[in-house]
Write a protein that holds these residues in place. Structure first.
Motif, PDB file in Angstrom:
ATOM      1  N   MET A   1       0.883  -1.059  -0.125  1.00  0.00           N
ATOM      2  CA  MET A   1      -0.168  -0.171   0.211  1.00  0.00           C
ATOM      3  C   MET A   1       0.889   1.250  -0.101  1.00  0.00           C
ATOM      4  O   MET A   1       2.228   1.324   0.694  1.00  0.00           O
ATOM      5  CB  MET A   1      -0.873   0.152   1.276  1.00  0.00           C
ATOM      6  N   ARG A   2       0.388   2.384  -0.656  1.00  0.00           N
ATOM      7  CA  ARG A   2       1.273   3.529  -0.728  1.00  0.00           C
ATOM      8  C   ARG A   2       1.392   4.267   0.435  1.00  0.00           C
ATOM      9  O   ARG A   2       2.481   4.919   0.629  1.00  0.00           O
ATOM     10  CB  ARG A   2       0.801   4.478  -1.760  1.00  0.00           C
ATOM     11  N   ILE A   3       0.492   4.007   1.369  1.00  0.00           N
ATOM     12  CA  ILE A   3       0.840   4.719   2.729  1.00  0.00           C
ATOM     13  C   ILE A   3       2.057   4.135   3.570  1.00  0.00           C
ATOM     14  O   ILE A   3       2.752   4.689   4.212  1.00  0.00           O
ATOM     15  CB  ILE A   3      -0.462   4.504   3.573  1.00  0.00           C
ATOM     16  N   SER A   4       1.948   2.798   3.428  1.00  0.00           N
ATOM     17  CA  SER A   4       3.156   2.051   3.893  1.00  0.00           C
ATOM     18  C   SER A   4       4.336   2.585   3.457  1.00  0.00           C
ATOM     19  O   SER A   4       5.307   2.850   4.258  1.00  0.00           O
ATOM     20  CB  SER A   4       2.930   0.545   4.019  1.00  0.00           C
ATOM     21  N   LEU A   6       5.120   5.260   1.916  1.00  0.00           N
ATOM     22  CA  LEU A   6       5.347   6.798   2.109  1.00  0.00           C
ATOM     23  C   LEU A   6       5.659   6.885   3.707  1.00  0.00           C
ATOM     24  O   LEU A   6       6.802   7.447   3.901  1.00  0.00           O
ATOM     25  CB  LEU A   6       4.005   7.590   1.823  1.00  0.00           C
ATOM     26  N   SER A   7       5.325   6.068   4.497  1.00  0.00           N
ATOM     27  CA  SER A   7       5.770   6.361   6.034  1.00  0.00           C
ATOM     28  C   SER A   7       6.975   5.617   6.004  1.00  0.00           C
ATOM     29  O   SER A   7       7.905   6.017   7.016  1.00  0.00           O
ATOM     30  CB  SER A   7       4.729   5.287   7.007  1.00  0.00           C
ATOM     31  N   LEU A   8       7.551   4.551   5.258  1.00  0.00           N
ATOM     32  CA  LEU A   8       8.852   4.186   5.356  1.00  0.00           C
ATOM     33  C   LEU A   8       9.751   4.945   5.060  1.00  0.00           C
ATOM     34  O   LEU A   8      10.935   5.046   5.767  1.00  0.00           O
ATOM     35  CB  LEU A   8       8.902   2.643   4.804  1.00  0.00           C
ATOM     36  N   GLY A  14      13.735  10.335   8.707  1.00  0.00           N
ATOM     37  CA  GLY A  14      13.758  10.444  10.094  1.00  0.00           C
ATOM     38  C   GLY A  14      14.821   9.929  10.809  1.00  0.00           C
ATOM     39  O   GLY A  14      15.751  10.692  11.611  1.00  0.00           O
ATOM     40  N   ALA A  15      14.967   8.611  10.417  1.00  0.00           N
ATOM     41  CA  ALA A  15      16.315   7.821  11.042  1.00  0.00           C
ATOM     42  C   ALA A  15      17.581   8.517  10.825  1.00  0.00           C
ATOM     43  O   ALA A  15      18.452   8.608  11.455  1.00  0.00           O
ATOM     44  CB  ALA A  15      16.305   6.637  10.853  1.00  0.00           C
ATOM     45  N   ALA A  16      17.638   8.928   9.558  1.00  0.00           N
ATOM     46  CA  ALA A  16      19.046   9.434   9.068  1.00  0.00           C
ATOM     47  C   ALA A  16      19.185  10.937   9.720  1.00  0.00           C
ATOM     48  O   ALA A  16      20.299  11.112   9.957  1.00  0.00           O
ATOM     49  CB  ALA A  16      18.876   9.437   7.605  1.00  0.00           C
ATOM     50  N   ALA A  17      17.989  11.619   9.963  1.00  0.00           N
ATOM     51  CA  ALA A  17      18.155  12.967  10.228  1.00  0.00           C
ATOM     52  C   ALA A  17      18.456  12.921  11.812  1.00  0.00           C
ATOM     53  O   ALA A  17      19.614  13.661  12.437  1.00  0.00           O
ATOM     54  CB  ALA A  17      16.939  13.612  10.394  1.00  0.00           C
ATOM     55  N   ALA A  51       9.490   7.073  14.924  1.00  0.00           N
ATOM     56  CA  ALA A  51       9.114   5.938  15.666  1.00  0.00           C
ATOM     57  C   ALA A  51       7.539   5.455  15.263  1.00  0.00           C
ATOM     58  O   ALA A  51       7.161   4.264  14.983  1.00  0.00           O
ATOM     59  CB  ALA A  51       9.167   5.576  16.978  1.00  0.00           C
ATOM     60  N   LEU A  52       6.508   6.345  15.212  1.00  0.00           N
ATOM     61  CA  LEU A  52       5.118   6.349  15.116  1.00  0.00           C
ATOM     62  C   LEU A  52       5.196   6.006  13.384  1.00  0.00           C
ATOM     63  O   LEU A  52       4.052   5.309  13.232  1.00  0.00           O
ATOM     64  CB  LEU A  52       4.491   7.429  15.459  1.00  0.00           C
ATOM     65  N   LEU A  53       5.736   6.782  12.524  1.00  0.00           N
ATOM     66  CA  LEU A  53       5.479   6.649  11.112  1.00  0.00           C
ATOM     67  C   LEU A  53       6.111   5.376  10.924  1.00  0.00           C
ATOM     68  O   LEU A  53       5.483   4.738  10.030  1.00  0.00           O
ATOM     69  CB  LEU A  53       6.293   7.792  10.386  1.00  0.00           C
ATOM     70  N   GLY A  54       7.128   4.781  11.506  1.00  0.00           N
ATOM     71  CA  GLY A  54       7.814   3.497  10.988  1.00  0.00           C
ATOM     72  C   GLY A  54       6.723   2.570  11.338  1.00  0.00           C
ATOM     73  O   GLY A  54       6.706   1.213  10.905  1.00  0.00           O
ATOM     74  N   SER A  55       5.930   2.526  12.592  1.00  0.00           N
ATOM     75  CA  SER A  55       5.229   1.997  13.013  1.00  0.00           C
ATOM     76  C   SER A  55       4.093   1.333  12.025  1.00  0.00           C
ATOM     77  O   SER A  55       3.262   0.285  12.024  1.00  0.00           O
ATOM     78  CB  SER A  55       4.568   2.022  14.333  1.00  0.00           C
ATOM     79  N   VAL A  56       3.740   2.242  11.072  1.00  0.00           N
ATOM     80  CA  VAL A  56       2.798   1.983  10.139  1.00  0.00           C
ATOM     81  C   VAL A  56       3.095   0.950   9.011  1.00  0.00           C
ATOM     82  O   VAL A  56       2.427   0.140   8.779  1.00  0.00           O
ATOM     83  CB  VAL A  56       2.381   3.389   9.540  1.00  0.00           C
ATOM     84  N   THR A  57       4.493   1.078   8.821  1.00  0.00           N
ATOM     85  CA  THR A  57       5.061  -0.002   7.851  1.00  0.00           C
ATOM     86  C   THR A  57       4.969  -1.369   8.690  1.00  0.00           C
ATOM     87  O   THR A  57       4.777  -2.300   7.986  1.00  0.00           O
ATOM     88  CB  THR A  57       6.319   0.317   7.468  1.00  0.00           C
ATOM     89  N   CYS A  58       5.338  -1.305   9.750  1.00  0.00           N
ATOM     90  CA  CYS A  58       5.328  -2.606  10.662  1.00  0.00           C
ATOM     91  C   CYS A  58       4.308  -3.020  10.705  1.00  0.00           C
ATOM     92  O   CYS A  58       3.772  -4.351  10.698  1.00  0.00           O
ATOM     93  CB  CYS A  58       6.138  -2.292  11.996  1.00  0.00           C
ATOM     94  N   THR A  59       3.032  -2.255  11.031  1.00  0.00           N
ATOM     95  CA  THR A  59       1.498  -2.824  10.899  1.00  0.00           C
ATOM     96  C   THR A  59       1.105  -3.466   9.357  1.00  0.00           C
ATOM     97  O   THR A  59       0.569  -4.687   9.375  1.00  0.00           O
ATOM     98  CB  THR A  59       0.598  -1.765  11.396  1.00  0.00           C
ATOM     99  N   TYR A  60       1.570  -2.605   8.581  1.00  0.00           N
ATOM    100  CA  TYR A  60       1.272  -3.286   7.112  1.00  0.00           C
ATOM    101  C   TYR A  60       1.878  -4.657   6.719  1.00  0.00           C
ATOM    102  O   TYR A  60       1.407  -5.415   6.428  1.00  0.00           O
ATOM    103  CB  TYR A  60       1.749  -2.309   6.269  1.00  0.00           C
TER     104      TYR A  60
END
Length: 150
Positions: A1-4, A6-8, A14-17, A51-60
Motif C-alpha cells: 500500500m502506498r501509505i506504508s 510513504l511512511s517507510l 527521520g532515522a538519518a536525520a 517511531a510512529l511513522l515507522g510503525s505504520v509499515t510494521c503494521t502493514y
C-alpha cells in the motif's frame, strides 16, 4: 500500500536525520564545547515522529514483535484465522481510540510552546493520531483481506 511505502520513506529520512542530529550534538558538545540549545528537544521530536511513522509499515507487514505461540496452542487453521481476525478488529478499535485521545491531547497542548524550539507542544502529540490513523488504515486492510498469514 502506498501509505506504508510513504511512511517507510519518511521514517528512514527521520532515522538519518536523527543520526545526523546526534552526531552534530556530540561534536558540538565535546569538540567545540557549546551544546546547541535544541540538543534535547529536536532529536526527541524526530525520534517520536520516526517511531510512529515507522510503525505504520510494521503494521502493514505484520512485523511487530509477537511470540508466535498461537500455532503451538491452536492446531486448527480455521480457529487461528478467526482468532487473527478478532485480534485485527480489536487492534483496529484500540488504534482508533488512541488516535482520538492523541488528537484531543494535541489540540489541548497546541497553545503551549516547547522551551528551546518555541514550537507548539501539540506538534509532538500530533504524531500519535497521525501514526495511529496510519496503523488503523493498515489494520482495515488486514480485516478486509480474505487470506491471513498464519
Amino acid at each position: 500500500m502506498r501509505i506504508s511505502h510513504l511512511s517507510l520513506a519518511v521514517a528512514a529520512c527521520g532515522a538519518a536525520a536523527l543520526a545526523a542530529l546526534v552526531i552534530y550534538t556530540v561534536f558540538m558538545r565535546w569538540v567545540v564545547g557549546q551544546t546547541p540549545n535544541w540538543a534535547e528537544e529536536l532529536p526527541r521530536l524526530v525520534l517520536i515522529w520516526t517511531a510512529l511513522l515507522g510503525s505504520v509499515t510494521c503494521t502493514y507487514q505484520r512485523s511487530h514483535l509477537n511470540a508466535g505461540l498461537l500455532p503451538l496452542i491452536v492446531r486448527s487453521i480455521n480457529v487461528r484465522r478467526v482468532i487473527n481476525k478478532a485480534t485485527d478488529i480489536v487492534l483496529l478499535v484500540m488504534l482508533l481510540v488512541l488516535a482520538k485521545a492523541g488528537w484531543d491531547l494535541a489540540v489541548l497542548t497546541m497553545s503551549m510552546t516547547t522551551t528551546a524550539l518555541k514550537m507548539p507542544v501539540g506538534v509532538i502529540y500530533l504524531s500519535v493520531p497521525v501514526g495511529c490513523v496510519g496503523m488503523a488504515l493498515m489494520q482495515v486492510q488486514h480485516v478486509l483481506s480474505p487470506g491471513d498469514s498464519l
